[in-house]
Design a protein around this motif. Sequence first.
Motif, short mmCIF file in Angstrom:
data_model
loop_
_atom_site.label_atom_id
_atom_site.label_comp_id
_atom_site.label_asym_id
_atom_site.label_seq_id
_atom_site.Cartn_x
_atom_site.Cartn_y
_atom_site.Cartn_z
N VAL A 59 -2.16 -29.46 -65.48
CA VAL A 59 -3.47 -29.56 -66.12
C VAL A 59 -4.60 -29.95 -65.16
O VAL A 59 -5.74 -29.57 -65.38
CB VAL A 59 -3.46 -30.52 -67.34
CG1 VAL A 59 -2.57 -29.97 -68.44
CG2 VAL A 59 -3.04 -31.91 -66.96
N ALA A 60 -4.27 -30.68 -64.10
CA ALA A 60 -5.31 -31.14 -63.17
C ALA A 60 -5.43 -30.26 -61.93
O ALA A 60 -6.48 -30.20 -61.31
CB ALA A 60 -5.04 -32.58 -62.74
N GLY A 61 -4.35 -29.60 -61.56
CA GLY A 61 -4.35 -28.79 -60.35
C GLY A 61 -3.51 -29.44 -59.27
O GLY A 61 -2.88 -30.47 -59.48
N PRO A 62 -3.51 -28.83 -58.08
CA PRO A 62 -2.64 -29.30 -56.98
C PRO A 62 -3.16 -30.59 -56.34
O PRO A 62 -3.74 -30.59 -55.26
CB PRO A 62 -2.67 -28.13 -56.00
CG PRO A 62 -4.01 -27.50 -56.23
CD PRO A 62 -4.30 -27.68 -57.70
N PHE A 63 -2.93 -31.71 -57.03
CA PHE A 63 -3.52 -32.99 -56.59
C PHE A 63 -2.97 -33.49 -55.27
O PHE A 63 -3.58 -34.35 -54.65
CB PHE A 63 -3.36 -34.06 -57.68
CG PHE A 63 -1.94 -34.34 -58.07
CD1 PHE A 63 -1.12 -35.15 -57.31
CD2 PHE A 63 -1.42 -33.79 -59.23
CE1 PHE A 63 0.18 -35.40 -57.67
CE2 PHE A 63 -0.11 -34.04 -59.61
CZ PHE A 63 0.70 -34.85 -58.82
N ARG B 299 -8.98 -35.75 -61.25
CA ARG B 299 -8.73 -35.29 -62.63
C ARG B 299 -7.40 -35.84 -63.13
O ARG B 299 -7.29 -36.28 -64.28
CB ARG B 299 -8.71 -33.76 -62.69
CG ARG B 299 -10.07 -33.12 -62.77
CD ARG B 299 -9.99 -31.63 -63.11
NE ARG B 299 -9.18 -30.85 -62.19
CZ ARG B 299 -9.65 -30.31 -61.05
NH1 ARG B 299 -10.93 -30.47 -60.71
NH2 ARG B 299 -8.86 -29.60 -60.27
N ALA B 300 -6.39 -35.84 -62.28
CA ALA B 300 -5.06 -36.32 -62.67
C ALA B 300 -5.09 -37.79 -63.06
O ALA B 300 -4.55 -38.18 -64.11
CB ALA B 300 -4.05 -36.09 -61.54
N VAL B 301 -5.73 -38.62 -62.26
CA VAL B 301 -5.77 -40.05 -62.59
C VAL B 301 -6.62 -40.29 -63.83
O VAL B 301 -6.32 -41.16 -64.65
CB VAL B 301 -6.22 -40.92 -61.38
CG1 VAL B 301 -7.71 -40.80 -61.11
CG2 VAL B 301 -5.82 -42.37 -61.59
N ASP B 302 -7.67 -39.48 -64.01
CA ASP B 302 -8.51 -39.61 -65.21
C ASP B 302 -7.72 -39.22 -66.47
O ASP B 302 -7.80 -39.89 -67.49
CB ASP B 302 -9.78 -38.77 -65.10
CG ASP B 302 -10.77 -39.35 -64.10
OD1 ASP B 302 -10.62 -40.53 -63.71
OD2 ASP B 302 -11.70 -38.62 -63.69
N LEU B 303 -6.96 -38.13 -66.39
CA LEU B 303 -6.15 -37.71 -67.54
C LEU B 303 -5.09 -38.76 -67.89
O LEU B 303 -4.89 -39.09 -69.06
CB LEU B 303 -5.46 -36.37 -67.24
CG LEU B 303 -6.36 -35.15 -67.24
CD1 LEU B 303 -5.65 -33.96 -66.58
CD2 LEU B 303 -6.75 -34.79 -68.66
N LEU B 304 -4.43 -39.26 -66.87
CA LEU B 304 -3.40 -40.28 -67.09
C LEU B 304 -4.02 -41.55 -67.65
O LEU B 304 -3.48 -42.14 -68.60
CB LEU B 304 -2.66 -40.57 -65.77
CG LEU B 304 -1.40 -41.41 -65.88
CD1 LEU B 304 -0.32 -40.66 -66.67
CD2 LEU B 304 -0.89 -41.76 -64.48
N SER B 305 -5.14 -41.96 -67.10
CA SER B 305 -5.83 -43.17 -67.58
C SER B 305 -6.29 -43.01 -69.03
O SER B 305 -6.17 -43.94 -69.83
CB SER B 305 -7.03 -43.50 -66.69
OG SER B 305 -6.61 -43.81 -65.38
N ALA B 306 -6.82 -41.84 -69.36
CA ALA B 306 -7.29 -41.60 -70.74
C ALA B 306 -6.13 -41.67 -71.72
O ALA B 306 -6.25 -42.28 -72.79
CB ALA B 306 -8.00 -40.26 -70.82
N SER B 307 -5.01 -41.07 -71.36
CA SER B 307 -3.83 -41.12 -72.23
C SER B 307 -3.36 -42.57 -72.40
O SER B 307 -3.07 -43.02 -73.51
CB SER B 307 -2.70 -40.26 -71.65
OG SER B 307 -1.55 -40.34 -72.45
N ARG B 308 -3.33 -43.30 -71.30
CA ARG B 308 -2.89 -44.70 -71.35
C ARG B 308 -3.83 -45.54 -72.21
O ARG B 308 -3.39 -46.39 -72.98
CB ARG B 308 -2.82 -45.27 -69.93
CG ARG B 308 -2.33 -46.70 -69.87
CD ARG B 308 -2.16 -47.13 -68.41
NE ARG B 308 -1.81 -48.53 -68.33
CZ ARG B 308 -2.69 -49.53 -68.26
NH1 ARG B 308 -3.99 -49.27 -68.26
NH2 ARG B 308 -2.28 -50.78 -68.19
#
Length: 195
Positions: free
Chosen positions: A46-50, A59-68
Amino acid sequence: MSFGTYARRVRDPALPYGRRVSALAGCVQHYQPVGFKATFVHLEQVAGPFRHDEAALLRAVDLLSASRERWLAEVRAYATRRSTAKRLGHRTPSASGRFPMKPAHWYGDSRAAALTALGYLLRLRAKGRPIRGADADPEVVRLAATCLAGGGHLDAAGRQEQRRLQLRFAGPGAEIGSRWVLRLIAEASRPGPAG
């Protein structure tokens, strides 16, 4: 270190990029709603090749943080409900009011995350690699493959099989892997994007 400390390191452009990617692994160690490796696979989808792209890493840390954060809001809401219930003399929580100690699913697009996790699980299982869910009953694994092949959709026979297996593996002595895979199937087969 805490999730927040790792998340700040991921976002810190002064750190070497490899350390920032490692800090994301620290975040996932603290919060892994669909399993450690499957969470990474989902983040990359979902975030791309981080591992090589800073915008994707953020984007990856933002998605993970939002879910948390959504999971933590559920934990806080549970604590409020339990506090109120205790004041009213209800000392034992109801079966439907279980404490969300571990995240039950990805908070956000839980359906997509569950499908990613099922795909990852089945790919590694086919290669004979040890993974979470490896001890899942063969019937549960077949249902997972059916669910994945249908893009998360189960026909009437599949939904009936899902209910039968959920009842079979509902007890405390049931295989943890089967229960985990059944939980992923339930999320993946939920209609539409779920939160």
